[in-house]
Design a protein around this motif. Structure first.
Motif, PDB file in Angstrom:
ATOM      1  N   GLU A  47     -20.184 -15.621-126.618  1.00 34.42           N
ATOM      2  CA  GLU A  47     -19.094 -14.649-126.542  1.00 34.42           C
ATOM      3  C   GLU A  47     -17.970 -15.146-125.633  1.00 34.42           C
ATOM      4  OE1 GLU A  47     -18.741 -11.830-128.190  1.00 34.42           O
ATOM      5  OE2 GLU A  47     -16.848 -11.413-127.183  1.00 34.42           O
ATOM      6  N   THR A  48     -18.345 -15.752-124.511  1.00 37.93           N
ATOM      7  CA  THR A  48     -17.333 -16.090-123.506  1.00 37.93           C
ATOM      8  C   THR A  48     -16.820 -17.521-123.625  1.00 37.93           C
ATOM      9  OG1 THR A  48     -19.050 -16.745-121.963  1.00 37.93           O
ATOM     10  CG2 THR A  48     -18.261 -14.499-121.795  1.00 37.93           C
ATOM     11  N   GLY A  49     -17.572 -18.389-124.303  1.00 45.46           N
ATOM     12  CA  GLY A  49     -17.215 -19.798-124.282  1.00 45.46           C
ATOM     13  C   GLY A  49     -16.487 -20.310-125.506  1.00 45.46           C
ATOM     14  N   HIS A 105     -12.450 -21.028-126.311  1.00 47.39           N
ATOM     15  CA  HIS A 105     -11.719 -20.682-125.097  1.00 47.39           C
ATOM     16  C   HIS A 105     -11.183 -21.948-124.441  1.00 47.39           C
ATOM     17  CE1 HIS A 105     -11.063 -17.276-122.417  1.00 47.39           C
ATOM     18  NE2 HIS A 105     -10.921 -18.217-121.519  1.00 47.39           N
ATOM     19  N   VAL A 106      -9.870 -21.977-124.173  1.00 46.83           N
ATOM     20  CA  VAL A 106      -9.307 -23.111-123.437  1.00 46.83           C
ATOM     21  C   VAL A 106      -9.412 -22.775-121.957  1.00 46.83           C
ATOM     22  CG1 VAL A 106      -7.261 -24.507-123.044  1.00 46.83           C
ATOM     23  CG2 VAL A 106      -7.737 -23.597-125.318  1.00 46.83           C
ATOM     24  N   SER A 107     -10.201 -23.552-121.257  1.00 46.92           N
ATOM     25  CA  SER A 107     -10.475 -23.195-119.873  1.00 46.92           C
ATOM     26  C   SER A 107      -9.294 -23.510-118.970  1.00 46.92           C
ATOM     27  CB  SER A 107     -11.709 -23.958-119.402  1.00 46.92           C
ATOM     28  OG  SER A 107     -12.036 -23.524-118.118  1.00 46.92           O
ATOM     29  N   ALA A 122     -26.331 -15.592-125.950  1.00 47.23           N
ATOM     30  CA  ALA A 122     -25.413 -14.680-126.658  1.00 47.23           C
ATOM     31  C   ALA A 122     -24.124 -14.505-125.856  1.00 47.23           C
ATOM     32  CB  ALA A 122     -26.094 -13.327-126.858  1.00 47.23           C
ATOM     33  N   LEU A 123     -24.266 -14.441-124.544  1.00 53.03           N
ATOM     34  CA  LEU A 123     -23.102 -14.248-123.682  1.00 53.03           C
ATOM     35  C   LEU A 123     -22.209 -15.488-123.677  1.00 53.03           C
ATOM     36  CD1 LEU A 123     -22.041 -12.018-121.857  1.00 53.03           C
ATOM     37  CD2 LEU A 123     -23.203 -13.107-119.951  1.00 53.03           C
ATOM     38  N   SER A 173     -32.119 -15.687-124.118  1.00 51.70           N
ATOM     39  CA  SER A 173     -31.372 -15.274-125.308  1.00 51.70           C
ATOM     40  C   SER A 173     -30.114 -14.493-124.918  1.00 51.70           C
ATOM     41  CB  SER A 173     -32.256 -14.479-126.265  1.00 51.70           C
ATOM     42  OG  SER A 173     -32.696 -13.317-125.644  1.00 51.70           O
ATOM     43  N   ALA A 174     -30.195 -13.694-123.848  1.00 51.15           N
ATOM     44  CA  ALA A 174     -29.007 -12.936-123.418  1.00 51.15           C
ATOM     45  C   ALA A 174     -27.926 -13.898-122.923  1.00 51.15           C
ATOM     46  CB  ALA A 174     -29.383 -11.952-122.323  1.00 51.15           C
ATOM     47  N   ARG A 175     -28.345 -14.932-122.185  1.00 49.39           N
ATOM     48  CA  ARG A 175     -27.363 -15.902-121.671  1.00 49.39           C
ATOM     49  C   ARG A 175     -26.695 -16.648-122.815  1.00 49.39           C
ATOM     50  NH1 ARG A 175     -30.543 -16.891-116.534  1.00 49.39           N
ATOM     51  NH2 ARG A 175     -29.066 -16.213-114.965  1.00 49.39           N
TER      52      ARG A 175
END
Lengths: 188, 151
Positions: B73-75, B78-80, B69-70, B65-67
């Motif tokens: 948040e980070t993905g 977002h244009v990589s 949520a992260l 669940s932490a991964r």
């Protein structure tokens, strides 16, 4: 990627590689969780803090100045969350005391199935004793528990001089030993 | 307690911070003093338990669940800047199999077990290639004009 240092991963993450932050999570999630667990004495709270810490860190990365201090920076974010939660615990305890209701016991239990019951009880007792220490002592000791963290890094997290950290840790180790010795005297 | 050993001395002994002469003196005292042996045992136990408590495992459910949520948040949105070679092929609208040849001309690096390239480097390569093609075309035209003018 295993060979990349923290600041290089932060740099990659800033460049748009989301999985670079995942690598930092893989590297430090255990340290963050265990520090929060030692500080709060509550497994559930530590689980929430783990998640909050990494999300806050991901959001704050633009403000991080790479200087080889990512770990201390991350732990300081975690610490702020622990301190805020402990303050909420104190307020709740005061309110409950005034109302006459009993507080729920924190979920301190270890979950490692391979350990003997006696060892688990010892660890649970340690967590209870940690909660009995003054907050500053517990804070320093909870960081000292990690072999990897140097006194300098602990000082960065706590925002105080190294000599203060060393004194805090010495006193806390002695206080904890006294508590454990008293446990043994109480045993039949 | 009448023992001459203070908590600080015992702690210094545990940490190996005493000079040799004092270390010997502490050891001699410990040999004849069960109280100080218990105090020493408690100090060592405190350290050992603390280190062990700091190695608690994080449950698989929490990690998952932490991964998640992260990654939310980070993905999201977002244009990589950093692309895998498959993403780079898709970006260039070519077949992934055709990337091997192109990859040899790019500053490709390995991250998390996969070869990747920065989007900015890929764009530079595209621009360079276009310039080279334009130059080749112009120089071809010039050669033809010279050839026809000379005829």
């Amino acid at each position: 990627m295993r060979g990349l240092d923290d600041d290089s991963l932060v740099d990659l993450f800033r460049g748009g590689a989301a999985d670079a932050f995942e690598a930092l999570f893989a590297r430090y999630h255990r340290m963050v969780f265990n520090y929060a667990f030692l500080m709060t004495g509550d497994r559930q709270a530590a689980e929430d803090i783990l998640q909050d810490t990494f999300i806050a860190a991901a959001r704050s990365v633009p403000r991080y100045e790479p200087a080889g201090r990512f770990r201390a920076w991350l732990m300081a974010i975690c610490r702020n969350r622990c301190l805020a939660l402990l303050e909420r615990f104190r307020t709740r305890r005061r309110l409950m005391d005034e109302s006459g209701f009993e507080l729920l016991t924190p979920s301190i239990s270890s979950v490692r199935a391979h350990e003997s019951l006696a060892r688990r009880e010892e660890l649970d007792r340690l967590r209870v004793h940690l909660q009995e220490l003054p907050e500053a002592s517990r804070d320093a000791l909870s960081l000292y528990a990690f072999d990897d963290l140097s006194y300098a890094e602990i000082a960065q997290v706590l925002g105080c001089p190294i000599n203060t950290v060393k004194t805090l840790i010495r006193r806390a180790r002695i206080a904890l030993a006294h508590q454990l010795a008293a446990d043994h005297e109480d045993l039949p | 307690m009448n023992c001459p050993l203070t908590d600080d001395s015992l702690l210094n002994y545990v940490d190996g911070d005493l000079p040799p002469a004092q270390t010997t003196a502490v050891q001699e005292h410990l040999a004849g003093c069960p109280t100080c042996r218990r105090r020493l045992g408690a100090l060592e136990q405190a350290d050992a338990l603390l280190r062990e408590a700091a190695r608690e495992d994080v449950s698989a459910g929490l990690l998952h669940s932490a991964r998640r949520a992260l990654s939310d948040e980070t993905g999201v949105g977002h244009v990589s800047e950093i692309l895998t070679l498959e993403e780079a092929a898709s970006f260039l609208r070519i077949e992934p199999g055709d990337m091997d040849e192109i990859a040899a001309e790019l500053p490709v690096f390995e991250l998390a077990g996969r070869y990747r390239v920065r989007r900015s480097k890929l764009l530079e390569w595209v621009a360079q290639r276009e310039r080279a093609q334009t130059q080749a075309r112009l120089s071809g035209e010039l050669s033809r004009q010279i050839a026809s003018g000379g005829a």
